[in-house]
Motif scaffolding. Structure first.
Motif, PDB file in Angstrom:
ATOM      1  N   ALA A  77       8.312  14.736  -8.519  1.00  0.00           N
ATOM      2  CA  ALA A  77       7.938  15.895  -9.498  1.00  0.00           C
ATOM      3  C   ALA A  77       6.653  15.543 -10.373  1.00  0.00           C
ATOM      4  CB  ALA A  77       9.208  15.825 -10.360  1.00  0.00           C
ATOM      5  N   VAL A  78       5.829  14.683  -9.951  1.00  0.00           N
ATOM      6  CA  VAL A  78       4.514  14.192 -10.698  1.00  0.00           C
ATOM      7  C   VAL A  78       3.412  14.015  -9.515  1.00  0.00           C
ATOM      8  CG1 VAL A  78       5.430  13.341 -12.838  1.00  0.00           C
ATOM      9  CG2 VAL A  78       5.358  11.811 -10.905  1.00  0.00           C
ATOM     10  N   CYS A  79       1.990  13.683  -9.797  1.00  0.00           N
ATOM     11  CA  CYS A  79       0.977  14.007  -9.037  1.00  0.00           C
ATOM     12  C   CYS A  79       0.911  12.847  -7.977  1.00  0.00           C
ATOM     13  CB  CYS A  79      -0.180  13.635 -10.098  1.00  0.00           C
ATOM     14  SG  CYS A  79      -0.410  14.835 -11.149  1.00  0.00           S
ATOM     15  N   THR A  80       0.587  11.580  -8.582  1.00  0.00           N
ATOM     16  CA  THR A  80       0.470  10.463  -7.237  1.00  0.00           C
ATOM     17  C   THR A  80       1.366  10.381  -6.257  1.00  0.00           C
ATOM     18  OG1 THR A  80      -0.668   9.009  -8.958  1.00  0.00           O
ATOM     19  CG2 THR A  80      -0.101   8.001  -7.108  1.00  0.00           C
ATOM     20  N   PRO A  81       2.783  10.393  -6.641  1.00  0.00           N
ATOM     21  CA  PRO A  81       3.504  10.348  -5.549  1.00  0.00           C
ATOM     22  C   PRO A  81       3.673  11.393  -4.574  1.00  0.00           C
ATOM     23  CG  PRO A  81       4.702  10.287  -7.582  1.00  0.00           C
ATOM     24  CD  PRO A  81       3.229  10.294  -7.773  1.00  0.00           C
ATOM     25  N   THR A  82       3.529  12.546  -4.875  1.00  0.00           N
ATOM     26  CA  THR A  82       3.498  13.621  -4.100  1.00  0.00           C
ATOM     27  C   THR A  82       2.218  13.619  -3.288  1.00  0.00           C
ATOM     28  OG1 THR A  82       4.711  15.132  -5.521  1.00  0.00           O
ATOM     29  CG2 THR A  82       2.788  15.906  -4.007  1.00  0.00           C
ATOM     30  N   ARG A  83       0.690  13.095  -3.706  1.00  0.00           N
ATOM     31  CA  ARG A  83      -0.120  13.077  -2.909  1.00  0.00           C
ATOM     32  C   ARG A  83       0.027  12.114  -1.775  1.00  0.00           C
ATOM     33  NH1 ARG A  83      -4.093  15.701  -6.303  1.00  0.00           N
ATOM     34  NH2 ARG A  83      -2.925  16.516  -7.973  1.00  0.00           N
ATOM     35  N   TYR A  84       0.640  11.150  -2.046  1.00  0.00           N
ATOM     36  CA  TYR A  84       0.984   9.902  -1.158  1.00  0.00           C
ATOM     37  C   TYR A  84       2.005  10.486  -0.122  1.00  0.00           C
ATOM     38  CZ  TYR A  84       2.840   5.604   0.788  1.00  0.00           C
ATOM     39  OH  TYR A  84       3.326   4.595   1.535  1.00  0.00           O
ATOM     40  N   GLY A  85       2.775  11.323  -0.335  1.00  0.00           N
ATOM     41  CA  GLY A  85       3.712  11.807   0.637  1.00  0.00           C
ATOM     42  C   GLY A  85       2.886  12.808   1.657  1.00  0.00           C
ATOM     43  N   ASP A  88      -6.672   2.069 -11.229  1.00  0.00           N
ATOM     44  CA  ASP A  88      -5.546   1.438 -10.253  1.00  0.00           C
ATOM     45  C   ASP A  88      -6.224   1.106  -8.780  1.00  0.00           C
ATOM     46  OD1 ASP A  88      -3.550   0.729 -12.229  1.00  0.00           O
ATOM     47  OD2 ASP A  88      -2.437   2.636 -11.951  1.00  0.00           O
ATOM     48  N   PRO A  89      -5.951   0.129  -8.264  1.00  0.00           N
ATOM     49  CA  PRO A  89      -6.171  -0.117  -6.915  1.00  0.00           C
ATOM     50  C   PRO A  89      -5.456   0.959  -6.008  1.00  0.00           C
ATOM     51  CG  PRO A  89      -4.374  -1.707  -7.390  1.00  0.00           C
ATOM     52  CD  PRO A  89      -4.771  -0.886  -8.638  1.00  0.00           C
ATOM     53  N   PRO A  90      -6.007   1.084  -4.649  1.00  0.00           N
ATOM     54  CA  PRO A  90      -5.371   2.028  -3.690  1.00  0.00           C
ATOM     55  C   PRO A  90      -3.752   1.834  -3.473  1.00  0.00           C
ATOM     56  CG  PRO A  90      -7.266   1.368  -2.890  1.00  0.00           C
ATOM     57  CD  PRO A  90      -6.986   0.201  -3.980  1.00  0.00           C
ATOM     58  N   LEU A  91      -3.114   2.963  -3.262  1.00  0.00           N
ATOM     59  CA  LEU A  91      -1.655   2.962  -2.969  1.00  0.00           C
ATOM     60  C   LEU A  91      -1.202   2.871  -1.723  1.00  0.00           C
ATOM     61  CD1 LEU A  91       1.160   3.168  -4.220  1.00  0.00           C
ATOM     62  CD2 LEU A  91       0.837   5.717  -4.140  1.00  0.00           C
ATOM     63  N   ILE A  92      -2.211   3.655  -0.688  1.00  0.00           N
ATOM     64  CA  ILE A  92      -2.225   3.707   0.676  1.00  0.00           C
ATOM     65  C   ILE A  92      -2.736   2.637   1.447  1.00  0.00           C
ATOM     66  CG2 ILE A  92      -2.624   5.225   2.819  1.00  0.00           C
ATOM     67  CD1 ILE A  92      -2.601   7.341   0.838  1.00  0.00           C
ATOM     68  N   GLU A  93      -1.925   1.937   2.118  1.00  0.00           N
ATOM     69  CA  GLU A  93      -2.495   0.820   2.861  1.00  0.00           C
ATOM     70  C   GLU A  93      -3.608   1.285   4.010  1.00  0.00           C
ATOM     71  OE1 GLU A  93       2.013   0.208   2.321  1.00  0.00           O
ATOM     72  OE2 GLU A  93       0.450   2.028   2.883  1.00  0.00           O
ATOM     73  N   ASP A  94      -4.440   0.312   4.236  1.00  0.00           N
ATOM     74  CA  ASP A  94      -6.003   0.814   4.981  1.00  0.00           C
ATOM     75  C   ASP A  94      -5.416   1.023   6.240  1.00  0.00           C
ATOM     76  OD1 ASP A  94      -7.371   0.514   2.411  1.00  0.00           O
ATOM     77  OD2 ASP A  94      -8.386  -1.690   3.235  1.00  0.00           O
ATOM     78  N   ASP A  95      -4.301   0.425   6.886  1.00  0.00           N
ATOM     79  CA  ASP A  95      -4.092   0.675   8.307  1.00  0.00           C
ATOM     80  C   ASP A  95      -2.765   1.756   8.507  1.00  0.00           C
ATOM     81  OD1 ASP A  95      -1.925  -0.931   7.183  1.00  0.00           O
ATOM     82  OD2 ASP A  95      -1.639  -2.253   8.705  1.00  0.00           O
ATOM     83  N   ARG A  96      -2.609   2.467   7.527  1.00  0.00           N
ATOM     84  CA  ARG A  96      -1.541   3.369   7.938  1.00  0.00           C
ATOM     85  C   ARG A  96      -2.170   4.545   8.111  1.00  0.00           C
ATOM     86  NH1 ARG A  96       3.336   3.448   6.673  1.00  0.00           N
ATOM     87  NH2 ARG A  96       3.441   1.868   5.404  1.00  0.00           N
ATOM     88  N   ARG A 122       8.868   4.552  -0.987  1.00  0.00           N
ATOM     89  CA  ARG A 122       8.543   3.454   0.073  1.00  0.00           C
ATOM     90  C   ARG A 122       7.523   2.465  -0.300  1.00  0.00           C
ATOM     91  NH1 ARG A 122      12.706   5.056   3.534  1.00  0.00           N
ATOM     92  NH2 ARG A 122      13.040   7.130   4.080  1.00  0.00           N
ATOM     93  N   SER A 123       6.670   2.931  -1.103  1.00  0.00           N
ATOM     94  CA  SER A 123       5.694   2.419  -1.608  1.00  0.00           C
ATOM     95  C   SER A 123       5.662   1.320  -2.521  1.00  0.00           C
ATOM     96  CB  SER A 123       4.334   3.133  -1.804  1.00  0.00           C
ATOM     97  OG  SER A 123       4.409   3.764  -3.087  1.00  0.00           O
ATOM     98  N   ARG A 124       4.903   0.642  -3.344  1.00  0.00           N
ATOM     99  CA  ARG A 124       4.827  -0.022  -4.487  1.00  0.00           C
ATOM    100  C   ARG A 124       5.326   0.810  -5.695  1.00  0.00           C
ATOM    101  NH1 ARG A 124      -0.956   0.021  -4.691  1.00  0.00           N
ATOM    102  NH2 ARG A 124      -1.768   0.722  -6.495  1.00  0.00           N
ATOM    103  N   LEU A 125       4.905   2.047  -5.613  1.00  0.00           N
ATOM    104  CA  LEU A 125       5.102   2.890  -6.830  1.00  0.00           C
ATOM    105  C   LEU A 125       6.453   3.229  -7.028  1.00  0.00           C
ATOM    106  CD1 LEU A 125       3.491   4.067  -9.158  1.00  0.00           C
ATOM    107  CD2 LEU A 125       2.999   6.245  -7.627  1.00  0.00           C
ATOM    108  N   LYS A 126       7.397   2.846  -7.546  1.00  0.00           N
ATOM    109  CA  LYS A 126       8.863   3.194  -7.685  1.00  0.00           C
ATOM    110  C   LYS A 126       8.971   4.340  -8.863  1.00  0.00           C
ATOM    111  CE  LYS A 126       9.412   0.138  -4.579  1.00  0.00           C
ATOM    112  NZ  LYS A 126       9.508   0.476  -3.113  1.00  0.00           N
TER     113      LYS A 126
END
Length: 501
Positions: free
Chosen positions: A79-87, A108-116, A96-100
């Protein structure tokens, strides 16, 4: 006779192989361009085509609905910005990431891992030219001036005292969209109300943020006019950010006219998220105040993208999707002032676990594939982009990629005979969970879990800390059926636990 049969079967086999090869070659040539426009905080009820009582006219988005389709039951995974963009980018639920819970800040540092695997890396590996233009808000690999000190210290309303600097060396290239597979990127780091305020092109600042803004306050400047104090590039104009990014996006589309490979443009807008900054072109055009006027500017932005596709001769071979990252930040006070209902008939708003927090507009046009004027009742989630792209281009995803993503291509082509998604998990700003299967929606906490009050309710003694709604009969989530359907509760709790594990 035997030899004749053998010859006949060989001929048939050759014909099948030839036809298969011909079809594959044809598919390779007609891979569609894909434009994915992500509005920021735009509600289901904002579009005049989806809500006859909307206080805003959205003719360009209505045109997509008329010439394409809309989904009645589409949802952001958060229901908010960052986690939706991750999805959207990874095909995974962000919890499933560090953002609970919550969202990232601009430093802030990158949420998505470089190798994903991402939508960009997947399409790039399969012959697409990929671009990200707009609001990133997924963290960046900033470099510290002093490695012994933190990049920045955060507070909700302020990041720095006036004149203070962060510990970021803005002259150095960061890791961001290009690192994750985008061939070209032109972004702002996060929301337009979060520092730092600057543009980065291909992961490098176009102008260093050597100036300072005192910010804006809704108390002083009016509802929706808000951004935090902090570092800003000297020529960064808050009022022209949407227009500037739109020009970059339409220029990219025009430039692809001469390229042989198809393109994917991810265009995450900065609007209608705060600060609400409508231009003279739309001021006073809506019946929903400054917010409504800003949504009208979003519609004009969509129109410019449509025009760029048409003028460059690429509209007929382009799938264009317009959606939102969550529901609108349309409060009870806003509802008292205006008849407009930004989230339509649904309960709650942005950040909430209620439907108004995550049920979103989702419209698409794809000439020759999507039937004009079609409607889908398929339950869709923003995490589904990755698998849907896999279905569109006919390429299998790498192992382990997009585990929460479903191929929705049959929904676009109206060939799906039943619901494609087994179930869908929702998540609020404060980390509340809900799970949806069929008409049933189970929420495992009481309260909104977001902006609407009360955001947290402690259950009375002996009462469950959960709700169960039948959205088919009660889309406004008014009647809690938890006590009446223990078998449904048990099934949904098992599904949710399995998904979380």
């Amino acid at each position: 006779m035997k030899n004749k049969k053998q010859i006949t079967w060989v001929a048939v086999l050759c014909l099948v192989v030839f036809n298969s090869f011909g079809q594959q070659t044809k598919m390779d040539k007609v891979k569609p361009n894909i434009v994915y426009i992500l509005a920021d905080d735009m509600g289901y009820g904002d579009l005049s085509a989806l809500n006859p009582e909307s206080g805003i006219q959205t003719p360009n988005m209505d045109k997509i609905v008329e010439e394409g389709m809309y989904f009645t039951d589409a949802h952001s995974n958060s229901a908010v910005c960052t986690p939706t963009r991750y999805g959207i980018i990874t095909g995974r639920y962000a919890w499933r990431s560090r953002l609970k819970e919550g969202v990232l800040w601009g430093y802030d540092p990158p949420l998505i891992e470089d190798d994903r695997t991402t939508v960009a890396s997947f399409l790039s590996d399969n012959g697409y030219r990929t671009a990200c233009i707009g609001k990133w808000h997924l963290g960046l690999g900033w470099h510290a001036k002093d490695p012994e000190k933190p990049i920045a210290k955060y507070e909700w309303d302020r990041v720095f005292e006036e004149g203070a600097d962060s510990n970021v060396d803005f002259s150095k290239q960061v890791s961001g969209p290009n690192t994750l597979g985008f061939d070209y990127s032109y972004i702002i780091p996060s929301s337009l109300d979060m520092t730092p305020y600057l543009y980065l092109e291909n992961e490098k600042a176009t102008e260093l943020p050597t100036a300072y803004t005192l910010g804006k306050s809704a108390n002083k400047d009016g509802r929706g006019v808000f951004w935090r104090a902090g570092e800003v590039a000297p020529n960064f104009d808050f009022h022209n950010v949407l227009g500037h990014l739109t020009a970059k996006a339409t220029n990219f589309i025009t430039e692809q006219k001469t390229n042989k490979e198809p393109f994917f443009l991810y265009f995450p807008l900065t609007a209608p998220h705060t600060p609400w900054l409508p231009t003279d072109e739309v001021n006073g055009k809506s019946k929903a105040g400054r917010y409504g006027d800003f949504v009208a500017l979003v519609d004009i932005t969509v129109g410019k993208v449509l025009k760029a596709l048409e003028q460059s001769g690429q509209a007929e071979n382009t799938l264009i999707i317009v959606t939102s990252d969550n529901g609108s930040n349309w409060t009870e006070d806003d509802k008292e002032q205006y008849v407009h209902r930004a989230n339509g008939k649904y309960r709650g708003q942005k950040a909430d676990i209620y439907e108004g927090g995550h049920r979103i507009p989702f419209i698409a046009r794809w000439p020759g594939t999507i039937k004009a004027g079609s409607v889908s009742d398929q339950v869709m989630c923003t995490t589904d982009l990755l698998s849907t792209l896999s279905g569109i281009i006919g390429k299998i995803l790498p192992k382990g990629a997009g585990e929460d993503s479903y191929n929705m291509l049959p929904a676009f082509t109206e060939s799906a005979e039943k619901q494609i998604r087994d179930f869908t998990v929702h998540h609020s700003l404060n980390g509340f969970f809900a799970i949806r299967k069929g008409p049933w929606k189970l929420t495992t906490s009481l309260g909104s879990g977001g902006f609407s009050q009360p955001n947290l309710i402690q259950p009375e003694e002996g009462q469950p800390n959960a709700t169960l709604f039948n959205l088919e009969k009660d889309p406004q989530e008014t009647k809690n059926l938890y006590a009446e359907h223990p078998e449904v509760i048990e099934e949904l709790l098992v599904l949710l636990e399995d998904a979380r594990n």
